[in-house]
Write a protein that holds these residues in place. Sequence first.
Motif, PDB file in Angstrom:
ATOM      1  N   UNK A 177       0.817  -1.198   0.000  1.00 60.65           N
ATOM      2  CA  UNK A 177       0.000   0.000   0.000  1.00 60.65           C
ATOM      3  C   UNK A 177       0.860   1.262   0.000  1.00 60.65           C
ATOM      4  N   UNK A 178       1.952   1.194  -0.747  1.00 62.05           N
ATOM      5  CA  UNK A 178       2.924   2.281  -0.753  1.00 62.05           C
ATOM      6  C   UNK A 178       2.360   3.574  -1.314  1.00 62.05           C
ATOM      7  N   UNK A 179       1.320   3.472  -2.169  1.00 64.26           N
ATOM      8  CA  UNK A 179       0.780   4.687  -2.795  1.00 64.26           C
ATOM      9  C   UNK A 179       0.066   5.590  -1.801  1.00 64.26           C
ATOM     10  N   UNK A 180      -0.219   5.102  -0.609  1.00 59.61           N
ATOM     11  CA  UNK A 180      -0.852   5.933   0.416  1.00 59.61           C
ATOM     12  C   UNK A 180       0.160   6.628   1.318  1.00 59.61           C
ATOM     13  N   UNK A 181       1.423   6.239   1.242  1.00 56.63           N
ATOM     14  CA  UNK A 181       2.375   6.622   2.285  1.00 56.63           C
ATOM     15  C   UNK A 181       2.547   8.127   2.441  1.00 56.63           C
ATOM     16  N   UNK A 182       2.594   8.868   1.343  1.00 58.24           N
ATOM     17  CA  UNK A 182       2.817  10.311   1.452  1.00 58.24           C
ATOM     18  C   UNK A 182       1.693  10.976   2.246  1.00 58.24           C
ATOM     19  N   UNK A 183       0.450  10.614   1.929  1.00 58.96           N
ATOM     20  CA  UNK A 183      -0.664  11.229   2.646  1.00 58.96           C
ATOM     21  C   UNK A 183      -0.745  10.727   4.084  1.00 58.96           C
ATOM     22  N   UNK A 184      -0.470   9.455   4.295  1.00 54.34           N
ATOM     23  CA  UNK A 184      -0.477   8.917   5.654  1.00 54.34           C
ATOM     24  C   UNK A 184       0.583   9.599   6.507  1.00 54.34           C
ATOM     25  N   UNK A 185       1.748   9.813   5.943  1.00 50.58           N
ATOM     26  CA  UNK A 185       2.810  10.498   6.691  1.00 50.58           C
ATOM     27  C   UNK A 185       2.416  11.937   7.011  1.00 50.58           C
ATOM     28  N   UNK A 186       1.690  12.577   6.105  1.00 48.41           N
ATOM     29  CA  UNK A 186       1.206  13.937   6.385  1.00 48.41           C
ATOM     30  C   UNK A 186       0.234  13.931   7.555  1.00 48.41           C
ATOM     31  N   UNK A 187      -0.655  12.962   7.575  1.00 42.96           N
ATOM     32  CA  UNK A 187      -1.619  12.874   8.670  1.00 42.96           C
ATOM     33  C   UNK A 187      -0.932  12.534   9.994  1.00 42.96           C
ATOM     34  N   UNK A 188       0.116  11.744   9.921  1.00 36.75           N
ATOM     35  CA  UNK A 188       0.864  11.402  11.138  1.00 36.75           C
ATOM     36  C   UNK A 188       1.513  12.627  11.760  1.00 36.75           C
ATOM     37  N   UNK A 189       1.857  13.606  10.924  1.00 33.45           N
ATOM     38  CA  UNK A 189       2.525  14.805  11.428  1.00 33.45           C
ATOM     39  C   UNK A 189       1.546  15.827  11.999  1.00 33.45           C
ATOM     40  N   UNK A 190       0.260  15.567  11.837  1.00 38.05           N
ATOM     41  CA  UNK A 190      -0.740  16.496  12.359  1.00 38.05           C
ATOM     42  C   UNK A 190      -0.590  16.593  13.876  1.00 38.05           C
ATOM     43  N   UNK A 191      -0.622  17.811  14.373  1.00 35.97           N
ATOM     44  CA  UNK A 191      -0.413  18.037  15.800  1.00 35.97           C
ATOM     45  C   UNK A 191      -1.529  17.404  16.626  1.00 35.97           C
TER      46      UNK A 191
END
Length: 211
Positions: A1-15
């Motif tokens: 599911x590598x195609x989700x990683x960029x957006x998932x990483x963005x959500x992980x950085x949410x405060x």
Amino acid sequence: MFWYHEEVERLERKEVLPKGEKLRVLFYGSSSIRLWPNLEEDFSELDIINQGFGGSTLAACCWFFKRLVPQYKPDIIVFYGGDNDLGDGRHPEEVFIFFKEIMGLIKEFCGDIPVGFISVKPSFNREYLLNSIDYTNKIIGEEITDRYPNCQMIDVYTEMYAINKVSGELFESDGLHMTEVGYDIWRTAVKEQFLNRFISESFPIDKTPKI
């Protein structure tokens, strides 16, 4: 599911903000959640966290759950999934299995909190899947009734299907993503079918003006 990683990483950085006096409601799922306009304003009496990510399947929501949900310590979860799973060729029974998996993850990492599952919506783009969508909603709805007293199926299918037969106003030009008219149906359904029930029963909202 590598195609989700960029957006998932963005959500992980949410405060992760400290919990205030409002109930914390986390919305989770595909682009129908991510693109919800004015989500915070629609539920202004609550502390809203939008963890939707585009194109996600219910399978992907299970896969990334531990990275995107538990750290927010939600009081309530509302999620949408299964639409893209069916669009990718999965069968209703497979969506059902992923539904049970995500319910297990919620219980394990968030406890016995109220959960709202938004029914798989009908759309022009996936009109060929209407029988599968209808069956998916049926078997998940029956499972919720039989096994999950803290969960509510939020039926958006019935009203959207009725309107779709006479009007195209619910969807953008792609026939899949919703207009504000479609989201009006979702907002009303979430409030009337789910939040009004669980908040009034177990989680009364403190309406004291905030200074």
